[in-house]
Design a protein around this motif. Sequence first.
Motif: not given
Length: 292
Positions: A70-77, A157-160, A163-166, A236-246
């Motif tokens: 969650g920390i890593v994905n949040t920082l990337i986002l 998934a994370l890039a998608s 894109a919505v957030d942007v 959109l994803t519910g945090g998935g697939p896996g932890t890719s958008t957590q």
Amino acid sequence: MAMLKASRRVKLFTVLPALLFLVLLSVLPLANLLALSFAKVTWAEGSATWTWEGLANYRALAEDALFKAGIVNTLILVVSATTLQVGLGLGLALICSRLGRSAKAYRTLFLLPILVPGIIIGAIWKLMYNTQFGVINQLLGLVGLGPFDWLGSSTLALASVIAVDVWHWTPFSFLLLLAAVEALPRDVFEAAQIDGAGSWRTFRRIVLPLLWPAIFTTFVFRAIIAFKVFDEVYLLTGGGPGTSTQVISFTIYQRFFVQDSAGYGAAMSIFVMFLVALVIGVAMTSQKARSR
């Protein structure tokens, strides 16, 4: 002297209701959350029982793979989405400032995404991203590309979501930066034009330095909001697939409400608040040092 003291009392009594309101709505809940982070909460017969756990909840954060993801994905986002939003917002603001009479219509058009409720945005983009009948894959199919599983692929998934957030929050940056662009002194540009400075040189040497405080402030404000992103991921994803958008806000939601780990969720919240405050503090300190 007596009138001065009376004036101070009046000011104090004027501000006091607002201060009490602030304490009731922010300080007390924060203190309660901090106390909760050192406890384990169990429910029995509709009442909560707090058991003192000390630093156990905080030590558990280091071993939580979901929290780390969650920390890593949040920082990337936060970094990628905020950078794109500020860049696009600045570009739109510069364009809109040159449109003259038609600027009002374009301002309204540019602000539309921020007015759409999050639940509607989630529904619209989920349909657009659909692998079988989504409009994005249909358009790509016209040029021989796709279809892509935008929300089901761990690489896309994370890039998608970004894109919505942007798309959703670029109008926020546009609105703040447009006000800064329209406040720029015109005589400076007239002098640069007389000196023969080109558009790129004028932008790099004059516009960008003058707009830098507004750009920095917009970036910080937008980064704070981006750190709390939840609705796009949830819808959109519910945090998935896996932890890719957590992202961290979704992780806190899962720990706090889904798994009913109130104490651990509170510790996670306090840690994230401290992390955000630390990052903002460092950014503000560097900005002050640069402005000197």
